[in-house]
Enzyme design. Structure first.
Site, PDB file in Angstrom:
ATOM      1  N   LYS A  52      -4.537   1.550   8.975  1.00 48.87           N
ATOM      2  CA  LYS A  52      -5.568   0.889   9.782  1.00 48.87           C
ATOM      3  C   LYS A  52      -5.340  -0.628   9.743  1.00 48.87           C
ATOM      4  CE  LYS A  52      -7.434  -0.425   5.865  1.00 48.87           C
ATOM      5  NZ  LYS A  52      -7.262  -1.835   5.472  1.00 48.87           N
ATOM      6  N   ARG A  55      -3.842 -10.339   5.211  1.00 50.35           N
ATOM      7  CA  ARG A  55      -5.249 -10.538   5.609  1.00 50.35           C
ATOM      8  C   ARG A  55      -5.529 -11.989   5.963  1.00 50.35           C
ATOM      9  NH1 ARG A  55      -4.687  -7.389   1.285  1.00 50.35           N
ATOM     10  NH2 ARG A  55      -5.513  -5.254   1.294  1.00 50.35           N
ATOM     11  N   TYR A 107      14.415   0.877  11.000  1.00 50.70           N
ATOM     12  CA  TYR A 107      13.360   1.815  11.379  1.00 50.70           C
ATOM     13  C   TYR A 107      13.877   2.787  12.436  1.00 50.70           C
ATOM     14  CZ  TYR A 107      10.509  -1.882   9.236  1.00 50.70           C
ATOM     15  OH  TYR A 107       9.988  -2.816   8.385  1.00 50.70           O
ATOM     16  N   SER A 149      14.008   0.508   5.204  1.00 52.23           N
ATOM     17  CA  SER A 149      13.731  -0.857   4.781  1.00 52.23           C
ATOM     18  C   SER A 149      14.772  -1.782   5.367  1.00 52.23           C
ATOM     19  CB  SER A 149      13.735  -0.964   3.254  1.00 52.23           C
ATOM     20  OG  SER A 149      13.556  -2.314   2.853  1.00 52.23           O
ATOM     21  N   LEU A 168       3.280  -0.834   8.351  1.00 49.49           N
ATOM     22  CA  LEU A 168       3.783  -2.149   8.762  1.00 49.49           C
ATOM     23  C   LEU A 168       2.636  -3.128   9.001  1.00 49.49           C
ATOM     24  CD1 LEU A 168       6.465  -0.825  11.273  1.00 49.49           C
ATOM     25  CD2 LEU A 168       6.868  -1.701   8.953  1.00 49.49           C
ATOM     26  N   ARG A 213       0.549   3.279  -3.468  1.00 51.24           N
ATOM     27  CA  ARG A 213      -0.415   4.362  -3.297  1.00 51.24           C
ATOM     28  C   ARG A 213       0.115   5.546  -2.504  1.00 51.24           C
ATOM     29  NH1 ARG A 213      -5.509   0.292  -1.897  1.00 51.24           N
ATOM     30  NH2 ARG A 213      -5.054  -1.150  -3.589  1.00 51.24           N
ATOM     31  N   ILE A 270       0.824  -1.202   0.000  1.00 50.75           N
ATOM     32  CA  ILE A 270       0.000   0.000   0.000  1.00 50.75           C
ATOM     33  C   ILE A 270       0.864   1.260   0.000  1.00 50.75           C
ATOM     34  CG2 ILE A 270      -0.233   0.118   2.513  1.00 50.75           C
ATOM     35  CD1 ILE A 270      -3.127   1.093   2.015  1.00 50.75           C
TER      36      ILE A 270
END
Length: 348
Positions: free
Chosen positions: A98, A166, A59, A37, A75, A19, A15
């Site tokens: 989110k 997911r 990070y 990274s 992340l 985007r 994402i």
């Protein structure tokens, strides 16, 4: 801070690369200054492709960079809380994907850290920035359909790759955390308060263990909402299947592409008033394609620069997390679950 906000990005999630990073390159008030990274070669490839000046190998190094004003956190879900806290404590403003946190108590702790550090943090619902939602807010505020009495929301797509987050329970996957967060946030814009109680049914994938189909009835006393989200249903196209409608005392509202636009697409908001019949609208509001990822970065950057733009405090995220916990509890018990009355009002 000057005239632009210097952004740093933790990780190279899809994402982000597809985007949000391109959006940072387009937003006038933003500068995409650094990428972190843990795969240096991958980070360098992405940086070269997008013209990012600095690549950090960790990070921690990016958070220590004095030339970064704000950090974007894309992340895996289970890492959102930790790295949002660390970014705030490093003096950075934070835009986190989110779901902001996996539990309501984590959001409460984030609020404490935010207040102590004096930095701004938001949950990255890019869809909030689309002009169709400003129109919906306007129509509801002026009573175009009377008081809302019911809302129906659906989001679904087929995510069958086992490597997709997911489908990874330990990473915070599942339909409710991923797609359900959109639905609960949108419901908040309609009712502006938390429901009294919820009842839910969840179907879990036998291999992944994640909820692949989740349906919830939310009871507000004088109003109801019904949402269904699925990660193995509906379209297999580039965008999720989406539905959103509100029934009011004297009319109704309906959107045909309400939530995340993976590709900027023209869309409509339909209004039915006391004279409409069937599902035929009395008035249709049309919106040209709008990149709400660019709109999100620009608004957030302008907010940090002191411009009078909308802000979305994470008290809204606390309400979403509180309701989500009640939904999971209802699914486990098989009955109604009361929602913590200390949950802040949604849509604030």
């Amino acid at each position: 801070m000057g005239t632009t906000i210097r952004w740093g990005v933790l990780g190279a999630a899809a994402i982000a690369v597809e985007r949000t990073l391109p959006a940072m390159k387009k937003a006038p008030s933003a500068e995409l200054a650094a990428l972190a990274s843990r795969d240096p070669a991958k980070g360098r490839r992405i940086a070269d492709a997008l013209g990012i000046a600095r690549v950090h190998a960790s990070y921690e190094a990016l958070l220590a960079d004095p030339h970064i004003d704000a950090v974007y956190v894309p992340l895996p879900n289970r890492l959102h809380f930790e790295w949002s806290v660390r970014a705030l404590e490093a003096g950075k403003h934070v835009l986190c994907e989110k779901p902001l946190c996996m539990r309501a108590d984590e959001v409460r702790r984030l609020i404490e850290v935010r207040d102590r550090c004096g930095r701004h943090i938001e949950e990255a619902f890019a869809y909030r920035n689309h002009p169709q939602w400003e129109k919906l807010d306007e129509l509801l505020a002026r009573g175009a359909i009377g008081a809302p009495r019911s809302a129906h929301l659906t989001l679904a797509k087929r995510f069958m790759d086992p490597a997709d987050i997911r489908n990874q329970l330990e990473q915070g996957g599942g339909a409710l955390y991923d797609l359900g967060s959109y639905a609960l946030d949108a419901i908040g814009r309609v009712f502006r308060r938390a429901p009294r109680r919820v009842v839910a049914a969840l179907d879990r994938d036998p291999q992944f263990g994640t909820d692949r189909l989740s349906s919830v009835l939310l009871d507000y006393g004088d109003a109801h909402a019904l949402l269904t989200v699925g990660t193995q249903a509906g379209t297999a196209a580039w965008g999720t299947h989406q539905q959103f409608s509100v029934m009011g005392e004297t009319g109704w509202l309906r959107m045909d592409f309400p939530y995340a636009h993976a590709r900027s697409t023209a869309c409509t908001l339909e209004l039915g008033d006391a004279s409409s019949v069937g599902s035929l609208p009395t008035e249709t509001f049309r919106f040209e394609p709008a990149d709400h990822y660019v709109l999100q970065i620009e608004r957030f950057s302008q907010l940090l620069l002191g411009e009078p733009v909308a802000s979305h405090p994470i008290e809204q995220s606390l309400a979403i997390a509180t309701i989500t916990e009640a939904i999971f509890a209802s699914a486990q018990s098989g009955g109604w679950q009361a929602v913590d009355r200390q949950a802040p009002h949604l849509g604030a």
